[in-house]
Design a protein around this motif. Structure first.
Motif, short mmCIF file in Angstrom:
data_model
loop_
_atom_site.label_atom_id
_atom_site.label_comp_id
_atom_site.label_asym_id
_atom_site.label_seq_id
_atom_site.Cartn_x
_atom_site.Cartn_y
_atom_site.Cartn_z
N LYS A 115 96.51 -78.70 13.90
CA LYS A 115 96.56 -80.25 13.58
C LYS A 115 97.77 -80.96 14.17
CE LYS A 115 95.92 -79.93 9.32
NZ LYS A 115 95.79 -78.68 9.02
N THR A 116 98.87 -80.23 13.69
CA THR A 116 100.30 -81.20 14.08
C THR A 116 100.41 -81.33 15.49
OG1 THR A 116 101.22 -80.33 11.81
CG2 THR A 116 102.61 -80.90 13.65
N THR A 117 100.26 -80.10 15.92
CA THR A 117 100.36 -80.18 17.60
C THR A 117 99.67 -81.19 18.30
OG1 THR A 117 101.03 -77.97 17.68
CG2 THR A 117 100.44 -79.03 19.78
N PHE A 118 98.10 -81.20 17.63
CA PHE A 118 97.28 -82.07 18.24
C PHE A 118 97.46 -83.49 18.11
CE2 PHE A 118 93.35 -84.71 17.11
CZ PHE A 118 92.89 -84.86 18.37
N ALA A 119 98.00 -83.80 16.60
CA ALA A 119 98.70 -85.28 16.58
C ALA A 119 99.61 -85.69 17.26
CB ALA A 119 99.24 -85.09 15.01
N GLY A 120 100.45 -84.91 17.98
CA GLY A 120 101.26 -85.25 19.15
C GLY A 120 100.77 -85.36 20.43
N LYS A 121 99.77 -84.74 20.71
CA LYS A 121 99.02 -84.61 21.99
C LYS A 121 98.14 -86.07 22.06
CE LYS A 121 98.59 -79.71 22.80
NZ LYS A 121 97.70 -78.85 23.19
N LEU A 122 97.72 -86.33 20.88
CA LEU A 122 96.93 -87.49 20.84
C LEU A 122 97.63 -88.75 20.96
CD1 LEU A 122 94.04 -88.78 20.29
CD2 LEU A 122 94.20 -88.66 17.93
N ALA A 123 99.00 -88.80 20.35
CA ALA A 123 99.72 -89.72 20.25
C ALA A 123 100.28 -90.08 21.80
CB ALA A 123 100.83 -89.55 19.34
N LYS A 124 100.41 -89.03 22.51
CA LYS A 124 100.98 -89.26 23.88
C LYS A 124 99.94 -89.71 24.73
CE LYS A 124 103.66 -87.08 27.51
NZ LYS A 124 104.22 -85.86 27.87
N MET A 125 98.61 -89.22 24.33
CA MET A 125 97.46 -89.62 25.31
C MET A 125 97.24 -91.05 24.88
SD MET A 125 93.37 -88.36 25.11
CE MET A 125 93.88 -86.93 26.23
N LEU A 126 97.10 -91.34 23.73
CA LEU A 126 96.96 -93.04 23.34
C LEU A 126 97.96 -93.90 23.96
CD1 LEU A 126 95.75 -92.51 19.69
CD2 LEU A 126 94.56 -93.23 21.61
N GLU A 127 99.38 -93.30 24.02
CA GLU A 127 100.39 -94.35 24.50
C GLU A 127 100.14 -94.43 25.99
OE1 GLU A 127 104.09 -92.25 23.62
OE2 GLU A 127 104.38 -93.84 21.94
N LYS A 128 99.84 -93.42 26.79
CA LYS A 128 99.48 -93.59 28.28
C LYS A 128 98.35 -94.66 28.37
CE LYS A 128 100.61 -88.99 29.64
NZ LYS A 128 100.12 -87.60 30.56
N ASP A 129 97.50 -94.69 27.29
CA ASP A 129 96.38 -95.77 27.48
C ASP A 129 96.75 -97.39 27.05
OD1 ASP A 129 94.72 -93.97 28.40
OD2 ASP A 129 93.48 -93.64 26.55
N GLY A 130 98.19 -97.40 26.52
CA GLY A 130 98.53 -98.58 26.24
C GLY A 130 98.61 -98.88 24.61
N HIS A 131 98.20 -97.91 23.76
CA HIS A 131 98.34 -98.24 22.38
C HIS A 131 99.75 -97.78 21.92
CE1 HIS A 131 94.09 -98.63 22.08
NE2 HIS A 131 93.95 -97.42 23.19
N THR A 132 99.91 -98.14 20.65
CA THR A 132 101.29 -97.98 20.02
C THR A 132 100.93 -97.34 18.66
OG1 THR A 132 101.10 -100.06 18.83
CG2 THR A 132 102.26 -99.93 21.08
N PRO A 133 100.97 -95.75 18.73
CA PRO A 133 100.34 -95.02 17.62
C PRO A 133 101.73 -94.72 16.51
CG PRO A 133 100.95 -93.66 19.44
CD PRO A 133 100.74 -94.98 20.09
N LEU A 134 101.53 -94.38 15.45
CA LEU A 134 102.28 -94.27 14.28
C LEU A 134 101.79 -93.01 13.85
CD1 LEU A 134 104.93 -94.94 12.62
CD2 LEU A 134 103.27 -96.04 11.02
N LEU A 135 102.66 -91.93 13.92
CA LEU A 135 102.18 -90.75 13.14
C LEU A 135 102.76 -90.56 11.69
CD1 LEU A 135 103.27 -88.12 15.99
CD2 LEU A 135 101.15 -88.71 15.47
N VAL A 136 101.75 -90.15 10.78
CA VAL A 136 102.12 -90.13 9.62
C VAL A 136 102.41 -88.67 9.00
CG1 VAL A 136 101.67 -90.88 6.99
CG2 VAL A 136 101.27 -92.33 9.00
N ALA A 137 103.45 -88.27 8.41
CA ALA A 137 103.58 -86.94 8.01
C ALA A 137 103.11 -86.81 6.56
CB ALA A 137 105.06 -86.80 7.94
N ALA A 138 101.64 -86.44 6.30
CA ALA A 138 101.16 -86.34 4.78
C ALA A 138 100.72 -84.98 4.56
CB ALA A 138 99.88 -87.14 4.81
N ASP A 139 101.37 -83.83 5.38
CA ASP A 139 101.30 -82.44 5.08
C ASP A 139 102.73 -82.22 4.17
OD1 ASP A 139 101.17 -79.84 4.79
OD2 ASP A 139 100.85 -79.37 7.06
N LEU A 140 102.47 -82.35 2.76
CA LEU A 140 104.02 -81.91 2.43
C LEU A 140 103.90 -80.70 1.58
CD1 LEU A 140 104.03 -85.60 0.60
CD2 LEU A 140 105.13 -85.09 2.69
#
Length: 518
Positions: A115-140
């Motif tokens: 999940k955590t690695t996918f979160a970073g991959k998805l954020a990078k993919m969305l940034e390439k498409d012009g989005h501004t993602p925010l990752l939220v660390a809710a795995d405590l």
């Protein structure tokens, strides 16, 4: 695609035997369906899915659409391909974005599913498409989960909201709720919430995931599942569907070597589409999931569309035009060659790209022997040259080559080999740029290519071998009726124009020679 390698081999072998038969009998169909059933069960595909799949294939294979087909064996392959696409979800499904930002994407899954690695991959993919993602660390809960997400966010170049240190400290539901509000204030248009997992499904895990979903009202809930999990994939997917009701599936670790067929069952059992497929450890190793393309890969039919998309994303059109102009004016240098190699590296693994070509499943050993590090070694040699040497390799005398070899950690023989390969490649590309027909070692010339109206010595020789009759009328009639000589291609680049559509060993060897050591 290593995960489905065994399944692909079994199905390919089954169809190879089927193609030897000119006409199919009910016994042939039953035998083929029986082999397909065994292959799917050995690959850990869920039994209910296998039963439904083979029943549909058998019914259609014994129907009129095969009996009327000119090639019944190919028609059966087409039926299996279509039914496999149906198992994988049918149509591609994209992320659904909210009409009013931010779009909230919640990730769910077991611990270790990626999940955590996918979160970073998805954020990078969305940034390439012009989005501004925010990752939220809710795995405590998981040790150092927050630190891992912070590292991943930094590598992806994405913003992160991590107010709690984790390791059992903090309220994940409050963090998720505050993360959405923070994204709204800071004008992030996408929020990706990384939630906690467990080693197994339990009530506490489902309660926390359900509370986070209720607090954040996500637009997408993506269930991340390890493609190597085995038969537990179906039970785990059902448990998360009942507890969280996810909207889409993410297959992770598709580059592993496990059987992985259980992952194919998830879309069919849950009725939820597979949206993404993770194919490696790098943050760029994430693909939108296309059921039809994945089915083609499994059946060793190739995935040319994905290969083209990767090439288009990696190569700059303006730069390509400049390179074409340099080739036409004979000003292509080692500096240009280095830039082209760097663009090729942006596309990812050369083995993965070659694996998308049709028929490559039959050449697994040659692919495994393909050494991608040769590209790095070639790059090291070119970088050890001065700008003047790159622009004009003819100035490379013995002492210069010795200096370059020492600077790159290679030998003088390696430097000489690179210069010779570059000269050959430059000549070949100049021929193409001028409209000529290059004679590529191991591949052969392309018949019918070149500039319109261009003549060759061979054509003149053929013309000279016409009728020599002394009677003009007879000579004209014989020349008019003489059949044109047929020129068969001796090979084709990567097998795309060949008889079988698969690359030959000579093709791979030549590609290895051009990119790496000869």
């Amino acid at each position: 695609m290593a995960t489905f390698g065994t399944l692909s081999d079994r199905l390919t072998e089954t169809f190879r035997n089927l193609r030897k038969k000119g006409q199919l009998t009910p016994a042939d169909v039953d035998g083929t369906v029986r082999e397909i059933r065994r292959a799917l069960l050995d690959a850990d595909v869920a039994l209910p899915v296998v039963k439904e799949f083979t029943a549909k294939v058998r019914e259609r294979a014994l129907g009129d659409e095969v009996n009327r087909a000119l090639n019944p064996a190919q028609q059966v392959v087409q039926i299996v391909n279509e039914e496999l696409i149906a198992i994988l979800g049918g149509q591609q499904r994209r992320l659904q974005f909210a009409k009013t930002a931010p779009t909230v994407i919640m990730l769910a899954g077991l611990q270790g599913s990626g999940k955590t690695t996918f979160a970073g991959k998805l954020a990078k993919m969305l940034e390439k498409d012009g989005h501004t993602p925010l990752l939220v660390a809710a795995d405590l809960q998981r040790p150092n989960a927050v630190n891992q997400l912070q590292v991943v966010a930094q590598q992806a170049g994405a913003a992160i909201y991590a107010p709690q240190p984790g390791n059992g400290v903090g309220d994940p539901v409050q963090v998720a709720r505050d993360g959405v509000e923070t994204a709204r204030r800071q004008q992030h248009d996408v929020v990706i919430i990384d939630t906690a997992g467990r080693l197994g499904v339990d009530a506490e895990l489902m309660k926390q995931a359900s509370d986070i979903r209720e607090a954040t009202d996500p637009d997408e809930v993506l269930f991340v599942i390890d493609a190597m999990i085995g038969q537990d994939a179906v039970n785990t997917a059902k448990a998360f569907q009942d507890g969280v009701d996810f909207t889409g599936v993410v297959l992770s670790k598709l580059d592993g070597d496990a059987r992985g067929g259980a992952a194919l069952s998830v879309a069919s059992v849950t009725g939820r589409p597979i949206i993404f497929a993770s194919t490696g450890e790098g943050l760029d190793d994430l693909e939108a999931f296309h059921p039809d393309r994945m089915a083609s890969r499994i059946l060793d039919l190739g995935d040319i569309l994905t290969l083209i998309e990767q090439a288009q994303s990696a190569f700059d059109e303006a730069e390509a035009m400049k390179v074409a102009e340099k080739l036409a004016t004979e000003s292509f240098t080692l500096e240009d060659f280095l830039e082209q190699m760097q663009q090729m590296k942006k596309m990812g693994s050369m083995k993965k790209m070659l694996g998308m070509l049709p028929g490559m499943g039959q050449m697994k050993q040659q692919l495994e022997d393909f050494d991608e590090r040769e590209i790095d070694r070639t790059e090291a040699i070119i970088r050890s040259m001065t700008p003047g040497e790159r622009r004009n390799p003819k100035v490379l005398n013995g002492s210069r080559r010795l200096r370059i070899a020492r600077g790159s950690g290679m030998t003088v023989t390696d430097v000489n080999s690179l210069v010779n390969r570059f000269d050959q490649a430059a000549k070949m590309m100049k021929t193409v740029a001028r409209g000529g027909v290059p004679n590529i070692p191991g591949m052969g010339p392309v018949p019918g290519a070149g500039r319109p109206g261009a003549s060759s010595k061979r054509g003149k020789q053929q013309k000279a071998k016409g009728s020599r009759s002394g009677n003009p009328a007879k000579r004209a009639a014989e020349n008019a009726g003489a059949p044109a000589p047929a020129v068969a291609p001796t090979g084709s680049g990567f097998g795309l124009g060949g008889a079988k559509g698969a690359p030959t060993e000579a093709d791979l060897a030549e590609l290895q020679k051009l990119l790496g050591k000869g």
